[in-house]
Design a protein around this motif. Structure first.
Motif, PDB file in Angstrom:
ATOM      1  N   UNK A  37     121.862 139.770  48.366  1.00 27.65           N
ATOM      2  CA  UNK A  37     122.023 138.400  47.906  1.00 27.65           C
ATOM      3  C   UNK A  37     121.064 137.546  48.723  1.00 27.65           C
ATOM      4  N   UNK A  38     120.660 136.394  48.185  1.00 32.15           N
ATOM      5  CA  UNK A  38     119.743 135.530  48.939  1.00 32.15           C
ATOM      6  C   UNK A  38     120.240 135.181  50.347  1.00 32.15           C
ATOM      7  N   UNK A  39     121.528 134.984  50.523  1.00 27.74           N
ATOM      8  CA  UNK A  39     122.072 134.651  51.852  1.00 27.74           C
ATOM      9  C   UNK A  39     121.864 135.805  52.837  1.00 27.74           C
ATOM     10  N   UNK A  40     121.983 137.036  52.361  1.00 30.13           N
ATOM     11  CA  UNK A  40     121.791 138.198  53.232  1.00 30.13           C
ATOM     12  C   UNK A  40     120.340 138.294  53.696  1.00 30.13           C
ATOM     13  N   UNK A  41     119.419 137.960  52.801  1.00 26.05           N
ATOM     14  CA  UNK A  41     117.997 137.936  53.155  1.00 26.05           C
ATOM     15  C   UNK A  41     117.716 136.787  54.115  1.00 26.05           C
ATOM     16  N   UNK A  42     118.309 135.635  53.864  1.00 24.68           N
ATOM     17  CA  UNK A  42     118.128 134.481  54.737  1.00 24.68           C
ATOM     18  C   UNK A  42     118.572 134.803  56.164  1.00 24.68           C
ATOM     19  N   UNK A  43     119.766 135.375  56.311  1.00 21.28           N
ATOM     20  CA  UNK A  43     120.256 135.676  57.660  1.00 21.28           C
ATOM     21  C   UNK A  43     119.491 136.836  58.296  1.00 21.28           C
ATOM     22  N   UNK A  44     118.943 137.738  57.487  1.00 23.75           N
ATOM     23  CA  UNK A  44     118.046 138.760  58.025  1.00 23.75           C
ATOM     24  C   UNK A  44     116.793 138.121  58.602  1.00 23.75           C
ATOM     25  N   UNK A  45     116.272 137.097  57.912  1.00 26.04           N
ATOM     26  CA  UNK A  45     115.081 136.384  58.397  1.00 26.04           C
ATOM     27  C   UNK A  45     115.381 135.633  59.690  1.00 26.04           C
ATOM     28  N   UNK A  46     116.531 134.985  59.740  1.00 26.14           N
ATOM     29  CA  UNK A  46     116.930 134.270  60.964  1.00 26.14           C
ATOM     30  C   UNK A  46     117.048 135.257  62.121  1.00 26.14           C
ATOM     31  N   UNK A  47     117.684 136.394  61.881  1.00 24.28           N
ATOM     32  CA  UNK A  47     117.813 137.414  62.927  1.00 24.28           C
ATOM     33  C   UNK A  47     116.433 137.883  63.381  1.00 24.28           C
ATOM     34  N   UNK A  48     115.529 138.105  62.443  1.00 26.44           N
ATOM     35  CA  UNK A  48     114.177 138.537  62.780  1.00 26.44           C
ATOM     36  C   UNK A  48     113.450 137.532  63.665  1.00 26.44           C
ATOM     37  N   UNK A  49     113.592 136.264  63.357  1.00 24.96           N
ATOM     38  CA  UNK A  49     112.956 135.215  64.163  1.00 24.96           C
ATOM     39  C   UNK A  49     113.544 135.196  65.573  1.00 24.96           C
ATOM     40  N   UNK A  50     114.866 135.265  65.662  1.00 26.98           N
ATOM     41  CA  UNK A  50     115.538 135.235  66.970  1.00 26.98           C
ATOM     42  C   UNK A  50     115.130 136.433  67.819  1.00 26.98           C
ATOM     43  N   UNK A  51     115.090 137.615  67.214  1.00 26.16           N
ATOM     44  CA  UNK A  51     114.695 138.826  67.952  1.00 26.16           C
ATOM     45  C   UNK A  51     113.280 138.680  68.499  1.00 26.16           C
ATOM     46  N   UNK A  52     112.354 138.233  67.664  1.00 28.30           N
ATOM     47  CA  UNK A  52     110.965 138.084  68.099  1.00 28.30           C
ATOM     48  C   UNK A  52     110.849 137.057  69.227  1.00 28.30           C
ATOM     49  N   UNK A  53     111.578 135.966  69.124  1.00 36.14           N
ATOM     50  CA  UNK A  53     111.537 134.936  70.167  1.00 36.14           C
ATOM     51  C   UNK A  53     112.124 135.447  71.485  1.00 36.14           C
ATOM     52  N   UNK A  54     113.232 136.160  71.416  1.00 36.22           N
ATOM     53  CA  UNK A  54     113.853 136.699  72.640  1.00 36.22           C
ATOM     54  C   UNK A  54     112.956 137.734  73.310  1.00 36.22           C
ATOM     55  N   UNK A  55     112.362 138.624  72.516  1.00 33.77           N
ATOM     56  CA  UNK A  55     111.489 139.647  73.095  1.00 33.77           C
ATOM     57  C   UNK A  55     110.199 139.039  73.615  1.00 33.77           C
ATOM     58  N   UNK A  56     109.732 137.959  73.019  1.00 39.90           N
ATOM     59  CA  UNK A  56     108.510 137.308  73.494  1.00 39.90           C
ATOM     60  C   UNK A  56     108.683 136.883  74.957  1.00 39.90           C
ATOM     61  N   UNK A  57     109.868 136.354  75.265  1.00 36.41           N
ATOM     62  CA  UNK A  57     110.161 135.963  76.634  1.00 36.41           C
ATOM     63  C   UNK A  57     110.144 137.134  77.598  1.00 36.41           C
ATOM     64  N   UNK A  58     110.541 138.301  77.130  1.00 43.23           N
ATOM     65  CA  UNK A  58     110.545 139.506  77.984  1.00 43.23           C
ATOM     66  C   UNK A  58     109.128 140.035  78.157  1.00 43.23           C
ATOM     67  N   UNK A  59     108.363 140.083  77.084  1.00 37.71           N
ATOM     68  CA  UNK A  59     107.016 140.670  77.126  1.00 37.71           C
ATOM     69  C   UNK A  59     105.994 139.750  77.762  1.00 37.71           C
ATOM     70  N   UNK A  60     106.147 138.435  77.615  1.00 40.04           N
ATOM     71  CA  UNK A  60     105.100 137.520  78.064  1.00 40.04           C
ATOM     72  C   UNK A  60     105.560 136.554  79.147  1.00 40.04           C
ATOM     73  N   UNK A  61     106.604 136.887  79.860  1.00 39.95           N
ATOM     74  CA  UNK A  61     107.055 136.029  80.968  1.00 39.95           C
ATOM     75  C   UNK A  61     106.352 136.332  82.250  1.00 39.95           C
TER      76      UNK A  61
END
Length: 156
Positions: A132-156
């Motif tokens: 459903x569109x909501x499932x894709x939306x929350x998958x996208x939000x999760x993807x953004x959050x994961x990338x942002x959190x890992x960015x802090x680990x890789x580039x700190x």
């Protein structure tokens, strides 16, 4: 680090999306279903979380004007469109075919057809394929959050 940031983000996005499906299913049904860790469909979309994590990680690390980001963004859009379109409709078709098969088996039972056992043993088609569109939306939000959190680990 052992693994590149974009690959780590994509794999973690996949893993977390699949893992999150288990407690979400439990909250909805009060049933633990660990097989969801390896299934398609459901909340959130792991395919979306994967490609959005990848695109976001590439955008953060290489810039949003890079060719690599452009490629990953186009891939993400295609995957998200496919998840809510073709795969979702294939799931609806599987649901309909399963119902038709069930109805046909019931008809054979009523008329006491000699080949009834052959139809009773057929495996049902998998119905939960798309999102459903909501499932894709929350998958996208999760993807953004994961990338942002890992960015802090890789580039700190």
């Amino acid at each position: 680090m052992i693994i590149s940031y974009p690959i780590a983000a994509a794999f973690l996005g996949t893993f977390l999306a699949q893992f999150i499906k288990i407690p979400i299913h439990y909250m909805a049904t009060k049933e633990w279903k660990f097989s969801l860790m390896f299934s398609t469909g459901g909340m959130p979309s792991s395919h979306t979380a994967t490609v959005v994590s990848l695109a976001m990680a590439i955008g953060l690390s290489e810039g949003y004007l890079s060719n690599h980001f452009a490629i990953s963004l186009v891939l993400a859009v295609i995957v998200m469109h496919d998840a809510t379109g073709v795969r979702r409709h294939a799931g609806h078709q599987a649901e309909l075919l399963n119902q038709l098969t069930n109805d046909f088996t019931n008809l054979l039972e009523v008329i006491r057809h000699p080949n009834l056992k052959r139809y009773e043993t057929r495996k049902k088609l998998k119905e939960l394929l798309g999102h459903k569109p909501a499932e894709v939306f929350f998958g996208a939000i999760l993807g953004i959050v994961v990338a942002l959190l890992l960015f802090g680990i890789y580039y700190d």
